[in-house]
Design a protein around this motif. Sequence first.
Motif, PDB file in Angstrom:
ATOM      1  N   LYS A   1      91.369  -8.965 112.454  1.00 57.31           N
ATOM      2  CA  LYS A   1      92.453  -9.635 111.886  1.00 57.31           C
ATOM      3  C   LYS A   1      92.236 -11.078 111.884  1.00 57.31           C
ATOM      4  O   LYS A   1      92.419 -12.053 110.778  1.00 57.31           O
ATOM      5  CB  LYS A   1      93.633  -9.046 112.187  1.00 57.31           C
ATOM      6  N   MET A   2      91.586 -11.637 112.836  1.00 54.56           N
ATOM      7  CA  MET A   2      91.652 -13.070 113.058  1.00 54.56           C
ATOM      8  C   MET A   2      90.333 -13.685 112.143  1.00 54.56           C
ATOM      9  O   MET A   2      90.590 -14.952 111.708  1.00 54.56           O
ATOM     10  CB  MET A   2      91.443 -13.345 114.497  1.00 54.56           C
ATOM     11  N   ALA A   3      89.733 -12.643 111.797  1.00 54.04           N
ATOM     12  CA  ALA A   3      88.623 -13.302 111.036  1.00 54.04           C
ATOM     13  C   ALA A   3      89.041 -13.563 109.355  1.00 54.04           C
ATOM     14  O   ALA A   3      88.403 -13.999 108.484  1.00 54.04           O
ATOM     15  CB  ALA A   3      87.346 -12.228 110.715  1.00 54.04           C
ATOM     16  N   ASN A   4      90.278 -12.878 109.186  1.00 57.36           N
ATOM     17  CA  ASN A   4      91.055 -12.890 107.916  1.00 57.36           C
ATOM     18  C   ASN A   4      89.997 -12.523 106.892  1.00 57.36           C
ATOM     19  O   ASN A   4      89.675 -13.152 105.657  1.00 57.36           O
ATOM     20  CB  ASN A   4      91.540 -14.358 107.583  1.00 57.36           C
ATOM     21  N   PRO A   5      89.495 -11.330 106.804  1.00 60.42           N
ATOM     22  CA  PRO A   5      88.424 -10.808 105.831  1.00 60.42           C
ATOM     23  C   PRO A   5      89.153 -10.432 104.455  1.00 60.42           C
ATOM     24  O   PRO A   5      90.423  -9.768 104.564  1.00 60.42           O
ATOM     25  CB  PRO A   5      87.879  -9.659 106.335  1.00 60.42           C
ATOM     26  N   LYS A   6      88.516 -10.907 103.543  1.00 59.73           N
ATOM     27  CA  LYS A   6      89.014 -10.080 102.267  1.00 59.73           C
ATOM     28  C   LYS A   6      88.837  -8.935 101.935  1.00 59.73           C
ATOM     29  O   LYS A   6      89.329  -8.167 100.979  1.00 59.73           O
ATOM     30  CB  LYS A   6      88.656 -11.296 100.990  1.00 59.73           C
ATOM     31  N   SER A   7      87.861  -8.366 102.630  1.00 58.24           N
ATOM     32  CA  SER A   7      87.357  -7.026 102.405  1.00 58.24           C
ATOM     33  C   SER A   7      86.460  -6.772 103.465  1.00 58.24           C
ATOM     34  O   SER A   7      86.262  -7.351 104.313  1.00 58.24           O
ATOM     35  CB  SER A   7      86.756  -6.836 101.105  1.00 58.24           C
ATOM     36  N   ALA A   8      85.905  -5.508 103.616  1.00 61.88           N
ATOM     37  CA  ALA A   8      85.074  -4.788 104.313  1.00 61.88           C
ATOM     38  C   ALA A   8      83.696  -5.678 104.556  1.00 61.88           C
ATOM     39  O   ALA A   8      83.048  -5.878 105.495  1.00 61.88           O
ATOM     40  CB  ALA A   8      84.781  -3.286 104.608  1.00 61.88           C
ATOM     41  N   ALA A   9      83.219  -5.988 103.118  1.00 60.69           N
ATOM     42  CA  ALA A   9      82.099  -6.879 103.050  1.00 60.69           C
ATOM     43  C   ALA A   9      82.311  -8.213 103.694  1.00 60.69           C
ATOM     44  O   ALA A   9      81.547  -8.808 104.608  1.00 60.69           O
ATOM     45  CB  ALA A   9      81.736  -6.971 101.742  1.00 60.69           C
ATOM     46  N   ASP A  10      83.356  -8.834 103.492  1.00 60.13           N
ATOM     47  CA  ASP A  10      83.659 -10.143 103.856  1.00 60.13           C
ATOM     48  C   ASP A  10      83.652 -10.404 105.484  1.00 60.13           C
ATOM     49  O   ASP A  10      83.599 -11.352 105.987  1.00 60.13           O
ATOM     50  CB  ASP A  10      84.969 -10.586 103.319  1.00 60.13           C
ATOM     51  N   LEU A  11      84.129  -9.270 106.059  1.00 62.83           N
ATOM     52  CA  LEU A  11      84.240  -9.234 107.609  1.00 62.83           C
ATOM     53  C   LEU A  11      82.661  -9.578 108.214  1.00 62.83           C
ATOM     54  O   LEU A  11      82.632 -10.072 109.321  1.00 62.83           O
ATOM     55  CB  LEU A  11      84.698  -7.909 108.009  1.00 62.83           C
ATOM     56  N   LEU A  12      81.966  -9.125 107.382  1.00 62.41           N
ATOM     57  CA  LEU A  12      80.517  -9.440 107.954  1.00 62.41           C
ATOM     58  C   LEU A  12      80.188 -10.705 108.275  1.00 62.41           C
ATOM     59  O   LEU A  12      78.842 -11.066 109.041  1.00 62.41           O
ATOM     60  CB  LEU A  12      79.361  -8.572 106.869  1.00 62.41           C
ATOM     61  N   LYS A  13      80.917 -11.784 107.872  1.00 59.92           N
ATOM     62  CA  LYS A  13      80.691 -13.216 108.107  1.00 59.92           C
ATOM     63  C   LYS A  13      80.709 -13.521 109.669  1.00 59.92           C
ATOM     64  O   LYS A  13      80.306 -14.677 110.098  1.00 59.92           O
ATOM     65  CB  LYS A  13      81.691 -14.005 107.306  1.00 59.92           C
ATOM     66  N   ILE A  14      81.341 -12.611 110.465  1.00 62.64           N
ATOM     67  CA  ILE A  14      81.530 -12.872 111.870  1.00 62.64           C
ATOM     68  C   ILE A  14      80.127 -12.563 112.464  1.00 62.64           C
ATOM     69  O   ILE A  14      79.829 -12.872 113.789  1.00 62.64           O
ATOM     70  CB  ILE A  14      82.644 -12.088 112.573  1.00 62.64           C
ATOM     71  N   SER A  15      79.370 -12.016 111.752  1.00 60.26           N
ATOM     72  CA  SER A  15      77.808 -11.765 112.506  1.00 60.26           C
ATOM     73  C   SER A  15      76.764 -12.963 111.801  1.00 60.26           C
ATOM     74  O   SER A  15      76.561 -12.859 110.824  1.00 60.26           O
ATOM     75  CB  SER A  15      77.331 -10.460 112.210  1.00 60.26           C
ATOM     76  N   PRO A  16      76.364 -13.661 112.937  1.00 59.22           N
ATOM     77  CA  PRO A  16      75.345 -14.733 112.218  1.00 59.22           C
ATOM     78  C   PRO A  16      74.158 -13.961 111.480  1.00 59.22           C
ATOM     79  O   PRO A  16      73.654 -13.047 112.231  1.00 59.22           O
ATOM     80  CB  PRO A  16      74.876 -15.479 113.670  1.00 59.22           C
ATOM     81  N   GLY A  17      73.626 -14.382 110.459  1.00 52.78           N
ATOM     82  CA  GLY A  17      72.615 -13.898 109.678  1.00 52.78           C
ATOM     83  C   GLY A  17      72.988 -13.171 108.577  1.00 52.78           C
ATOM     84  O   GLY A  17      72.351 -12.952 107.728  1.00 52.78           O
TER      85      GLY A  17
END
Length: 860
Positions: free
Chosen positions: A88-104
């Motif tokens: 929730k802290m990552a405030n993802p727009k979608s399941a795909a957008d959550l992947l931004k928390i992983s570098p690369g």
Amino acid sequence: MKNKQLTRLTLCAAIAAVLVCSVANAQDTVPPQDTTPAPAKSAAQQKADSKNAKNLDQIVVTGNTATGGLKKIDTSYSVVTATAEQIKMANPKSAADLLKISPGLWPESTGGQTGANIEIAGFPGGGDAPFNTVQMMGSPLYGMPSLSFFEQTSMFRLDDTIDRVDILQGGPSVVFADGQIGATENYMLKTGTDVPTGSLGVTYGNENLRRTDLFLGFPLADSWFGSVGGFYRDSDGVRDPQFPADKGGQFTATVSHDSDNGTMTLYARYLNDRNQFITPIPLLQSGSDDFHAYPGFDPLKDTYYGKDIQHVHLAGYPGGGTDANLANGRGAKMSFFGGNFDYDLGDGWNISDKFLLDGGDMNTTALFSGTNPASLNDELYNVSTDQGGFALPAGSATASYVNGGGLVDPNQSVIHQGFWFIHKHLKNINNDFRLSKEIFDGNTLTAGVYLAHYTEDDRWALGNQMLMTNAPHAKPIQVSYVDGGQTYQLTDGQGLLDNGTFNITNRGSATNKAFYLSDTWRVGPWLFDLSGRVENQNASTDMCNFKSDGRVDADGKPVTGVIDTDGNPLTLYNNAVPVCDGTYTHTSYNKTHPSWTFGVNYELASNMSVYVRVNKGAHFPDFDNGIRGDAQGNTAPMQKVFNFEGGFKYQSQYLYADISAYHKQFNGLPFQPTDGAGKPIGNLSLYGSDSKGINLTGAVTPTENLRIQVVANYLDGHYSHNNSCLSFTNSVTGEDGCAFINGVQLQRQPKVRYMLTPSYRFPFAWGDIMAFVTYTHVGDHTQDQSGLQQLGKYDTWDFGIVADVQKNWELRVQGTNMTNELGLTESNSRIFGSASGTNGVILARPLEGREVNFQVKYKF
């Protein structure tokens, strides 16, 4: 030279590791990702607890065969974990957008809630997500990572039924589950407990988002537990299309049982959700990478979609035509049923079994970009046909609005875009069975069998170019013209210039069978693992053949594969329509390929470790890309990757760092040119890539309540394995070109990306408040393999405030892109080369504007 570059990267990682060790002391750790810092402890307590580096003690169940999983400190591969609160802290727009928390990992979320392109450092993608797998409870959602108009995050939604996620890149994933060579995210569901727990949340957003979330976990009987939960929401979207942009929900239930020797969990999920698929909009480009608003188009909130173009009838859709509604968007209507079983047989024997059965529709109804806009007068008379114009006799045309409103001003800016409808019905069943035996103290051998059978049943109507105003909430335009005394209908009564240019039916069926062995050996602080996999994919497709009506062209050559559906040469929109003739082209694909991985982890101390890993894997083609339509079975070679990586993990009271460096070599990628309607043209070319980079996740905790988190990566990746010149026709300029791609930066992958998130917790007698901001920098990136269209760089600011009031209440305000940054993730993907046309006009997908949501939640 390559070895020197790799040495420098490895040296940088080693220097960083030394610096980490030198600036931090190995005392008690406060987990940098934990939203509630531990209470202050005395030095004696800190020393006594120094072995409990909680973040590195987190259990990772993905990418290994250890019973119950491995501690993060023992994983010799790159993995990022996140709890429900961290998600929730990552405030993802979608399941795909959550992947931004992983570098690369770089998800392009500008296309809406679903249908994201997911780029993985060192894996040349450029569309959909061929190198990303979504797992639920350890089972892949579908047998192939992606298909045309489908990637696995599109059939998964984030809600309060999720307990945590493991996000794994490469490494051992080439051996386990579906053998994914790229990235895998594995979501674990919440289950019931002895004490009833739950939550009810209501959310409102400034885009008129209205959402309700529910979760309830409870005991059923002795050692039996249940849970139910899900969400429902509708939203106008930041880019309001004059109908609900996102509407639908999800329901999930679990039943679990614990015993002295094992656990069993059954779960079911139903997803019915539809989402606006956001089309590129016009912008103005100055220089190579400077972008500005196009007159009359707000790049942060406007869209072509609107009620005037919402409904059409697509006459060329296979089977006699169909009605299409843009409000259906790119959605999912899927059912899932799965189970996990883990049991200790005694005497060192363990078994584990995971299965998943799912099926449903993954349809797409959306606009897809054609050529760049022009004035109506230029489009009708002056722009050449190879640039999207009509080249009609001067002054011959009559253009009027479809839904009334009279004639269209000749100076009106217009554009034509494809109104595409893709029906995709998917079915999938997979099972992963493992048997483990402790051979001797510290050494465990695991044998596994993975089986998957899956199908697709598709009907496509691509093309359907609709002439419309180049404005927000576009209006369709119909055109007729007179030539030689005859009146020709350029469009039909809906503004469609054609009745489809790629109308197909396609059925695919495949079975994957894999056997794998994995041996792990712990020797003191050392942990070795060696794993191998042999997998066979046996797939076939049947694509319809097309009718011909016996016509010949101006040169006397037969016109094949299209017919005049009404026999009237004056109705130009349906004079060359591909129509299935009831026969099919059958393509078979049957390949077997081995994959392997070897890793070594050394625990330097209870709070730090180093590792190295090497792996080699392969990517099978999918139904729509690589298999379909070739009667001779001359399919492209498999895509293969060789990866070497090394990493360092460290955690103290004040500092956490997870650093990895890698070198990836990739080959076997196909390049297939397409026209503006998405139809394949020209010859297939193969190429590869060579990439080196560094990934970092970390946090600094200088005081009990202050924490600064970082996610960062550097990528030096370029195309390789192709010294030829890729021929193309630029549909913007109308010019033929040829691009040498060796040495060109990997498309759509930023060289540098980082997220900085400082947060502070304010304790009060009635509860606490945590406030945080996230600054994101996305470095230079390009559109395609040619590198001729730059997309620039950008910076965004997000924020969040979370208040826990007493025991049961939570108030949350979070916002994204608070500064309304104009940043691009892609331009018109159907244009190869420069996408900037007359006066610097370009079609592109910019970030959505400011979005703020407020939630009230009751927890018990």
